[in-house]
Design a protein around this motif. Structure first.
Motif, PDB file in Angstrom:
ATOM      1  N   ARG A  83       0.922  -1.045   0.045  1.00 47.94           N
ATOM      2  CA  ARG A  83      -0.158  -0.225   0.023  1.00 47.94           C
ATOM      3  C   ARG A  83       1.128   1.099   0.277  1.00 47.94           C
ATOM      4  NH1 ARG A  83      -3.296  -3.225   3.786  1.00 47.94           N
ATOM      5  NH2 ARG A  83      -1.861  -2.221   5.672  1.00 47.94           N
ATOM      6  N   ARG A  84       1.946   0.762   0.669  1.00 49.18           N
ATOM      7  CA  ARG A  84       2.923   2.372   1.434  1.00 49.18           C
ATOM      8  C   ARG A  84       3.435   2.575  -0.735  1.00 49.18           C
ATOM      9  NH1 ARG A  84       8.419   2.287   1.052  1.00 49.18           N
ATOM     10  NH2 ARG A  84       8.188   0.590   1.858  1.00 49.18           N
ATOM     11  N   LEU A  85       3.654   2.107  -1.493  1.00 50.44           N
ATOM     12  CA  LEU A  85       4.401   1.795  -2.893  1.00 50.44           C
ATOM     13  C   LEU A  85       3.688   1.855  -3.451  1.00 50.44           C
ATOM     14  CD1 LEU A  85       7.477  -1.485  -2.356  1.00 50.44           C
ATOM     15  CD2 LEU A  85       7.571   0.809  -2.458  1.00 50.44           C
ATOM     16  N   THR A  86       2.022   1.888  -3.351  1.00 48.69           N
ATOM     17  CA  THR A  86       0.981   2.515  -3.941  1.00 48.69           C
ATOM     18  C   THR A  86       0.463   3.741  -4.259  1.00 48.69           C
ATOM     19  OG1 THR A  86      -0.089   0.246  -3.690  1.00 48.69           O
ATOM     20  CG2 THR A  86       1.303   0.378  -5.718  1.00 48.69           C
ATOM     21  N   GLY A  87       1.203   4.368  -3.035  1.00 48.69           N
ATOM     22  CA  GLY A  87       0.425   5.292  -2.747  1.00 48.69           C
ATOM     23  C   GLY A  87      -0.438   5.725  -1.817  1.00 48.69           C
ATOM     24  N   GLY A  88      -0.420   4.657  -1.169  1.00 50.38           N
ATOM     25  CA  GLY A  88      -1.534   4.723   0.257  1.00 50.38           C
ATOM     26  C   GLY A  88      -2.757   4.038   0.028  1.00 50.38           C
ATOM     27  N   ILE A  89      -3.015   3.218  -1.716  1.00 53.79           N
ATOM     28  CA  ILE A  89      -4.077   2.549  -1.483  1.00 53.79           C
ATOM     29  C   ILE A  89      -4.358   0.920  -1.966  1.00 53.79           C
ATOM     30  CG2 ILE A  89      -5.347   4.859  -2.665  1.00 53.79           C
ATOM     31  CD1 ILE A  89      -4.743   3.596  -5.213  1.00 53.79           C
ATOM     32  N   GLY A  90      -2.802   0.432  -2.143  1.00 51.84           N
ATOM     33  CA  GLY A  90      -3.041  -0.854  -2.945  1.00 51.84           C
ATOM     34  C   GLY A  90      -2.822  -1.401  -4.349  1.00 51.84           C
ATOM     35  N   ALA A  91      -2.754  -2.184  -4.575  1.00 52.01           N
ATOM     36  CA  ALA A  91      -1.859  -2.290  -5.763  1.00 52.01           C
ATOM     37  C   ALA A  91      -3.360  -2.474  -6.762  1.00 52.01           C
ATOM     38  CB  ALA A  91      -2.036  -3.455  -6.177  1.00 52.01           C
TER      39      ALA A  91
ATOM     40  N   TRP B  90      -4.732 -10.534  -0.983  1.00 49.13           N
ATOM     41  CA  TRP B  90      -6.117  -9.637  -0.783  1.00 49.13           C
ATOM     42  C   TRP B  90      -6.422  -8.496  -0.239  1.00 49.13           C
ATOM     43  CZ3 TRP B  90     -11.461  -9.428  -1.497  1.00 49.13           C
ATOM     44  CH2 TRP B  90     -12.194  -9.873  -1.023  1.00 49.13           C
ATOM     45  N   SER B  91      -5.434  -8.147   1.319  1.00 50.11           N
ATOM     46  CA  SER B  91      -5.060  -6.625   1.882  1.00 50.11           C
ATOM     47  C   SER B  91      -4.115  -5.988   1.378  1.00 50.11           C
ATOM     48  CB  SER B  91      -4.479  -7.526   2.881  1.00 50.11           C
ATOM     49  OG  SER B  91      -5.167  -7.890   3.858  1.00 50.11           O
ATOM     50  N   SER B  92      -3.562  -6.800   0.396  1.00 52.76           N
ATOM     51  CA  SER B  92      -2.849  -5.417  -0.916  1.00 52.76           C
ATOM     52  C   SER B  92      -3.526  -4.491  -1.970  1.00 52.76           C
ATOM     53  CB  SER B  92      -1.010  -6.631  -1.174  1.00 52.76           C
ATOM     54  OG  SER B  92      -0.702  -7.091  -0.496  1.00 52.76           O
ATOM     55  N   THR B  93      -4.832  -5.691  -2.060  1.00 49.81           N
ATOM     56  CA  THR B  93      -5.285  -4.753  -3.701  1.00 49.81           C
ATOM     57  C   THR B  93      -6.018  -3.522  -2.863  1.00 49.81           C
ATOM     58  OG1 THR B  93      -5.168  -7.264  -3.805  1.00 49.81           O
ATOM     59  CG2 THR B  93      -7.020  -5.286  -5.087  1.00 49.81           C
ATOM     60  N   ARG B  94      -6.357  -2.933  -3.737  1.00 47.66           N
ATOM     61  CA  ARG B  94      -6.993  -1.343  -3.668  1.00 47.66           C
ATOM     62  C   ARG B  94      -8.335  -1.720  -3.566  1.00 47.66           C
ATOM     63  NH1 ARG B  94     -10.085   0.296  -7.534  1.00 47.66           N
ATOM     64  NH2 ARG B  94      -9.131   0.042  -9.739  1.00 47.66           N
TER      65      ARG B  94
END
Length: 359
Positions: free
Chosen positions: A238-246, A263-267
């Motif tokens: 989430r941090r690497l994707t601007g705080g929203i997730g992939a 699942w938890s890594s998905t926006r």
């Protein structure tokens, strides 16, 4: 007599042995193997995670040359170079009628019928293909013509890893240009997913694995970022994707914890696709509230939701253009007798694809 690697019983050690392979019967062809990939699904068959009649010759990712054809075979001839398809569709069941040939109810029929003999007893073909042998006999519809411009040895990978990984990106997750993608597991399938995401035009591609040695492989395949799996992996994504997730998470491991992390890594509103095959006792939990709140899509993926007749020509075009590099998926080229050692390497999470190369 044909040299093969035999699984005597579920959970037992693999054995190198000579088997008696009959001439092809009606609707069958005999294939001399040029190469066979060692897939994690073979390990799952050997340890009972997936069901398999035994004793059996495993190996379902292979390519070779047709040496004999049985009665009633049309469209395939002696001398043809072919890819083995472990899930040939019948064309007439409910799912085939829907165009979902990867769910064909008859796809595994050949695996339930003895195909050879060993020590005087019946022997089964792992997933109906039995590629861990110098030669095999398969249904003619399980032998797909090798596309022009595709190397026969590396073409073996199209039989499982490449169709699965390509399909996970293009058929299941439907990755769009500019989207962010996180991939869990950098084996043969995971590396194909990374390459396919790059080809699809994904903007940020994050690879996650337990082994630091996989970073170079992942980055060569197209990963822009590499993470070692940890308790806070989802937070890091989430941090690497601007705080929203992939936008898209693709899980290629088949474990409850990595599925949950994917699942938890998905926006919110993103897609989580599970490619890895897990055991029946691996349970993944979600709260009713989070299913509502995040609005994510969670989907399984069987054989990349692929139709070989449709997808192999597309993949072959990417291979010929140089966009998809099959050889880079192979970390070890081995002999047939080295298959047991390749299983040990898979258990330890080492390498990507081991490729058995036959003389």
């Amino acid at each position: 007599m044909v040299r093969a690697i035999v699984l005597p019983a579920v959970g037992s050690a693999l054995e190198s042995a000579d088997i008696d392979l009959p001439a092809p019967g009606p609707g069958q062809v005999r294939v001399r193997l040029a190469a066979a990939g060692v897939c994690h699904s073979d390990l799952s068959l050997s340890n009972g995670t997936l069901r398999q009649h035994v004793p059996a010759v495993l190996g379902h990712e292979g390519a070779g040359t047709v040496t004999a054809v049985g009665p009633d075979v049309t469209g395939t001839a002696v001398g043809d170079e072919v890819i083995l398809n472990w899930a040939p569709s019948c064309g007439s069941c409910h799912f085939c009628g829907l165009g979902e040939v990867w769910l064909c109810t008859e796809a595994g029929a050949a695996a339930a019928v003895p195909y050879a003999t060993w020590s005087g007893g019946e022997l089964y073909a792992g997933l109906g293909t039995a590629a861990f042998a110098q030669e095999t006999v398969v249904p003619a519809k399980a032998a797909i013509a090798l596309p022009a411009g595709v190397d026969l040895e590396c073409g073996a990978l199209l039989g499982c890893a490449v169709l699965t990984g390509w399909g996970a990106v293009h058929n299941s997750a439907r990755v769009r240009a500019g989207e962010s993608v996180v991939v869990f597991g950098v084996g043969g399938v995971g590396l194909t997913v990374l390459q396919s995401a790059r080809i699809a035009g994904a903007g940020q591609i994050i690879a996650v694995d337990v082994s630091p040695e996989k970073e170079e492989l992942a980055r060569r395949a197209g990963a822009t970022d590499f993470l070692l799996a940890a308790d806070d992996t989802a937070k890091t994504v989430r941090r690497l994707t601007g705080g929203i997730g992939a936008d898209v998470a693709i899980e290629c491991v088949g474990r409850a914890d990595t599925i949950r992390t994917a699942w938890s890594s998905t926006r919110r509103g993103g897609r989580t696709t599970v490619v890895g095959i897990g055991a029946h006792d691996q349970k993944v939990s979600f709260s009713a509230l989070e299913l509502f709140h995040f609005g994510r899509t969670l989907s399984g993926c069987v054989y990349g939701d692929s139709d070989p007749a449709r997808d192999i020509p597309l993949i072959a075009g990417q291979v010929r253009s140089g966009a998809l590099d099959l050889a880079s998926l192979v970390t070890d080229r081995i002999t047939l007798d080295a298959v047991p050692a390749a299983f040990d390497a898979m258990r330890a999470g080492k390498g990507a694809r081991s490729l058995v190369v036959f003389d």
